[in-house]
Design a protein around this motif. Structure first.
Motif, PDB file in Angstrom:
ATOM      1  N   THR A  74     -96.033  46.856  26.104  1.00 19.74           N
ATOM      2  CA  THR A  74     -95.472  46.090  24.993  1.00 19.74           C
ATOM      3  C   THR A  74     -93.957  46.029  25.084  1.00 19.74           C
ATOM      4  OG1 THR A  74     -97.336  46.604  23.539  1.00 19.74           O
ATOM      5  CG2 THR A  74     -95.244  46.020  22.468  1.00 19.74           C
ATOM      6  N   GLY A  75     -93.341  47.163  25.396  1.00 17.94           N
ATOM      7  CA  GLY A  75     -91.885  47.222  25.485  1.00 17.94           C
ATOM      8  C   GLY A  75     -91.326  46.404  26.624  1.00 17.94           C
ATOM      9  N   TYR A  76     -91.942  46.503  27.789  1.00 18.26           N
ATOM     10  CA  TYR A  76     -91.475  45.701  28.932  1.00 18.26           C
ATOM     11  C   TYR A  76     -91.617  44.214  28.645  1.00 18.26           C
ATOM     12  CZ  TYR A  76     -91.125  49.746  32.055  1.00 18.26           C
ATOM     13  OH  TYR A  76     -90.777  50.925  32.657  1.00 18.26           O
ATOM     14  N   ARG A  77     -92.739  43.832  28.061  1.00 14.36           N
ATOM     15  CA  ARG A  77     -92.948  42.415  27.735  1.00 14.36           C
ATOM     16  C   ARG A  77     -91.841  41.930  26.797  1.00 14.36           C
ATOM     17  NH1 ARG A  77     -97.938  42.422  25.374  1.00 14.36           N
ATOM     18  NH2 ARG A  77     -98.847  42.480  27.445  1.00 14.36           N
ATOM     19  N   ALA A  78     -91.548  42.707  25.763  1.00 18.07           N
ATOM     20  CA  ALA A  78     -90.503  42.324  24.815  1.00 18.07           C
ATOM     21  C   ALA A  78     -89.141  42.265  25.500  1.00 18.07           C
ATOM     22  CB  ALA A  78     -90.467  43.304  23.641  1.00 18.07           C
ATOM     23  N   ALA A  79     -88.848  43.239  26.355  1.00 17.03           N
ATOM     24  CA  ALA A  79     -87.546  43.280  27.044  1.00 17.03           C
ATOM     25  C   ALA A  79     -87.327  42.017  27.866  1.00 17.03           C
ATOM     26  CB  ALA A  79     -87.460  44.518  27.937  1.00 17.03           C
ATOM     27  N   PHE A  80     -88.334  41.620  28.614  1.00 14.45           N
ATOM     28  CA  PHE A  80     -88.174  40.442  29.468  1.00 14.45           C
ATOM     29  C   PHE A  80     -88.211  39.149  28.660  1.00 14.45           C
ATOM     30  CE2 PHE A  80     -89.518  43.688  32.608  1.00 14.45           C
ATOM     31  CZ  PHE A  80     -88.287  43.768  33.249  1.00 14.45           C
ATOM     32  N   GLU A  81     -88.925  39.129  27.535  1.00 14.79           N
ATOM     33  CA  GLU A  81     -88.873  37.963  26.644  1.00 14.79           C
ATOM     34  C   GLU A  81     -87.477  37.810  26.038  1.00 14.79           C
ATOM     35  OE1 GLU A  81     -92.033  38.608  23.837  1.00 14.79           O
ATOM     36  OE2 GLU A  81     -93.579  37.928  25.233  1.00 14.79           O
ATOM     37  N   LEU A  82     -86.764  38.916  25.868  1.00 11.28           N
ATOM     38  CA  LEU A  82     -85.397  38.884  25.333  1.00 11.28           C
ATOM     39  C   LEU A  82     -84.367  38.478  26.387  1.00 11.28           C
ATOM     40  CD1 LEU A  82     -85.575  42.151  23.229  1.00 11.28           C
ATOM     41  CD2 LEU A  82     -85.219  39.847  22.317  1.00 11.28           C
ATOM     42  N   ASP A  85     -82.929  41.403  32.660  1.00 14.01           N
ATOM     43  CA  ASP A  85     -83.186  41.336  34.097  1.00 14.01           C
ATOM     44  C   ASP A  85     -83.797  42.642  34.597  1.00 14.01           C
ATOM     45  OD1 ASP A  85     -81.890  38.734  34.563  1.00 14.01           O
ATOM     46  OD2 ASP A  85     -80.056  39.812  34.028  1.00 14.01           O
ATOM     47  N   VAL A  86     -83.428  43.737  33.943  1.00 17.00           N
ATOM     48  CA  VAL A  86     -83.868  45.073  34.328  1.00 17.00           C
ATOM     49  C   VAL A  86     -84.245  45.829  33.063  1.00 17.00           C
ATOM     50  CG1 VAL A  86     -83.147  47.250  35.384  1.00 17.00           C
ATOM     51  CG2 VAL A  86     -82.309  45.094  36.316  1.00 17.00           C
ATOM     52  N   ALA A  87     -85.318  46.624  33.148  1.00 17.30           N
ATOM     53  CA  ALA A  87     -85.707  47.473  32.024  1.00 17.30           C
ATOM     54  C   ALA A  87     -85.945  48.889  32.524  1.00 17.30           C
ATOM     55  CB  ALA A  87     -86.976  46.940  31.356  1.00 17.30           C
ATOM     56  N   ALA A  88     -85.494  49.836  31.726  1.00 17.30           N
ATOM     57  CA  ALA A  88     -85.705  51.254  32.008  1.00 17.30           C
ATOM     58  C   ALA A  88     -86.325  51.878  30.764  1.00 17.30           C
ATOM     59  CB  ALA A  88     -84.382  51.932  32.345  1.00 17.30           C
ATOM     60  N   VAL A  89     -86.749  53.129  30.884  1.00 17.58           N
ATOM     61  CA  VAL A  89     -87.427  53.809  29.787  1.00 17.58           C
ATOM     62  C   VAL A  89     -86.661  55.062  29.383  1.00 17.58           C
ATOM     63  CG1 VAL A  89     -89.534  55.060  29.130  1.00 17.58           C
ATOM     64  CG2 VAL A  89     -89.688  52.990  30.507  1.00 17.58           C
ATOM     65  N   MET A  90     -86.586  55.288  28.090  1.00 16.09           N
ATOM     66  CA  MET A  90     -86.135  56.562  27.532  1.00 16.09           C
ATOM     67  C   MET A  90     -87.164  56.968  26.485  1.00 16.09           C
ATOM     68  SD  MET A  90     -82.005  56.256  26.996  1.00 16.09           S
ATOM     69  CE  MET A  90     -81.915  57.860  26.190  1.00 16.09           C
ATOM     70  N   ALA A  91     -87.695  58.162  26.597  1.00 17.35           N
ATOM     71  CA  ALA A  91     -88.704  58.634  25.646  1.00 17.35           C
ATOM     72  C   ALA A  91     -88.119  58.746  24.246  1.00 17.35           C
ATOM     73  CB  ALA A  91     -89.254  59.980  26.101  1.00 17.35           C
ATOM     74  N   GLY A  92     -88.933  58.483  23.249  1.00 19.89           N
ATOM     75  CA  GLY A  92     -88.501  58.503  21.862  1.00 19.89           C
ATOM     76  C   GLY A  92     -88.091  59.867  21.347  1.00 19.89           C
ATOM     77  N   ASP A  93     -88.469  60.922  22.063  1.00 14.64           N
ATOM     78  CA  ASP A  93     -88.137  62.269  21.606  1.00 14.64           C
ATOM     79  C   ASP A  93     -86.836  62.798  22.203  1.00 14.64           C
ATOM     80  OD1 ASP A  93     -88.868  62.790  24.216  1.00 14.64           O
ATOM     81  OD2 ASP A  93     -90.525  64.121  23.702  1.00 14.64           O
ATOM     82  N   GLY A  94     -86.114  61.951  22.920  1.00 10.94           N
ATOM     83  CA  GLY A  94     -84.815  62.341  23.440  1.00 10.94           C
ATOM     84  C   GLY A  94     -84.843  63.237  24.666  1.00 10.94           C
ATOM     85  N   GLN A  95     -85.975  63.357  25.330  1.00 13.90           N
ATOM     86  CA  GLN A  95     -86.070  64.267  26.469  1.00 13.90           C
ATOM     87  C   GLN A  95     -85.369  63.750  27.729  1.00 13.90           C
ATOM     88  OE1 GLN A  95     -89.975  64.620  28.506  1.00 13.90           O
ATOM     89  NE2 GLN A  95     -90.708  63.230  26.916  1.00 13.90           N
ATOM     90  N   GLU A 102     -77.810  55.054  34.395  1.00 15.67           N
ATOM     91  CA  GLU A 102     -77.082  54.277  35.392  1.00 15.67           C
ATOM     92  C   GLU A 102     -77.723  54.399  36.777  1.00 15.67           C
ATOM     93  OE1 GLU A 102     -72.571  53.439  36.956  1.00 15.67           O
ATOM     94  OE2 GLU A 102     -72.896  54.475  35.063  1.00 15.67           O
ATOM     95  N   ALA A 103     -78.110  55.607  37.162  1.00 15.83           N
ATOM     96  CA  ALA A 103     -78.727  55.819  38.472  1.00 15.83           C
ATOM     97  C   ALA A 103     -80.089  55.141  38.561  1.00 15.83           C
ATOM     98  CB  ALA A 103     -78.855  57.313  38.759  1.00 15.83           C
ATOM     99  N   VAL A 104     -80.777  55.017  37.445  1.00 12.63           N
ATOM    100  CA  VAL A 104     -82.083  54.357  37.430  1.00 12.63           C
ATOM    101  C   VAL A 104     -81.920  52.845  37.492  1.00 12.63           C
ATOM    102  CG1 VAL A 104     -84.124  53.937  35.979  1.00 12.63           C
ATOM    103  CG2 VAL A 104     -83.202  56.248  36.186  1.00 12.63           C
ATOM    104  N   VAL A 105     -80.948  52.329  36.767  1.00 16.39           N
ATOM    105  CA  VAL A 105     -80.766  50.884  36.630  1.00 16.39           C
ATOM    106  C   VAL A 105     -80.080  50.249  37.838  1.00 16.39           C
ATOM    107  CG1 VAL A 105     -79.509  49.152  35.281  1.00 16.39           C
ATOM    108  CG2 VAL A 105     -80.820  50.933  34.120  1.00 16.39           C
ATOM    109  N   ARG A 106     -79.106  50.919  38.397  1.00 16.05           N
ATOM    110  CA  ARG A 106     -78.302  50.333  39.470  1.00 16.05           C
ATOM    111  C   ARG A 106     -79.138  49.754  40.623  1.00 16.05           C
ATOM    112  NH1 ARG A 106     -72.896  51.570  40.884  1.00 16.05           N
ATOM    113  NH2 ARG A 106     -73.084  53.460  39.638  1.00 16.05           N
ATOM    114  N   PRO A 107     -80.087  50.493  41.212  1.00 15.36           N
ATOM    115  CA  PRO A 107     -80.856  49.925  42.328  1.00 15.36           C
ATOM    116  C   PRO A 107     -81.654  48.684  41.954  1.00 15.36           C
ATOM    117  CG  PRO A 107     -81.177  52.296  42.207  1.00 15.36           C
ATOM    118  CD  PRO A 107     -80.453  51.884  40.958  1.00 15.36           C
ATOM    119  N   ALA A 108     -82.177  48.654  40.741  1.00 17.81           N
ATOM    120  CA  ALA A 108     -82.969  47.500  40.305  1.00 17.81           C
ATOM    121  C   ALA A 108     -82.087  46.281  40.031  1.00 17.81           C
ATOM    122  CB  ALA A 108     -83.782  47.857  39.069  1.00 17.81           C
ATOM    123  N   ALA A 109     -80.877  46.545  39.540  1.00 17.79           N
ATOM    124  CA  ALA A 109     -79.981  45.444  39.223  1.00 17.79           C
ATOM    125  C   ALA A 109     -79.426  44.836  40.504  1.00 17.79           C
ATOM    126  CB  ALA A 109     -78.829  45.928  38.341  1.00 17.79           C
TER     127      ALA A 109
END
Length: 109
Positions: A74-82, A85-95, A102-109
């Motif tokens: 659901t989140g990825y679909r919404a991100a790309f509808e918005l 170009d790139v989507a990453a994940v952060m857990a809701g509990d702050g872990q 940045e290290a996660v996003v850079r290669p995909a971007a």
């Protein structure tokens, strides 16, 4: 925009009313969209997300708990509808530490 790309962070959350606000507040300013997916919480997680004073936040909500995989989809679909170009994940509990994004996003971007 970072690295010439529109960046979204998907935040799956289930029963995270106590932590979702703090988690979203740590998302770096260079992130264009923060998609919080409340996966059927009964504890007010969606209400807390709605009340956040951050124009980047978009809330999607499952009426019943469907599991983290469905929340991510659901989140990825919404991100790309918005327009992300790139989507990453952060857990809701702050872990996940926001400095790692940045290290996660850079290669995909």
């Amino acid at each position: 925009m970072r690295f010439g790309a529109r960046i979204a962070v998907v935040v799956p959350a289930f029963e995270e009313s106590l932590l979702i606000g703090r988690t979203v507040s740590t998302v770096p300013a260079w992130v264009d969209h923060v998609v919080v997916v409340d996966d059927g919480s009964q504890d007010g997680t969606a209400d807390v997300a709605r009340a956040l004073d951050d124009g980047r936040v978009v809330l999607r909500r499952h009426r019943v708990n469907r599991g983290v995989g469905a929340a991510l989809r659901t989140g990825y679909r919404a991100a790309f509808e918005l327009g992300a170009d790139v989507a990453a994940v952060m857990a809701g509990d702050g872990q996940m530490h926001p400095d790692d994004l940045e290290a996660v996003v850079r290669p995909a971007a």
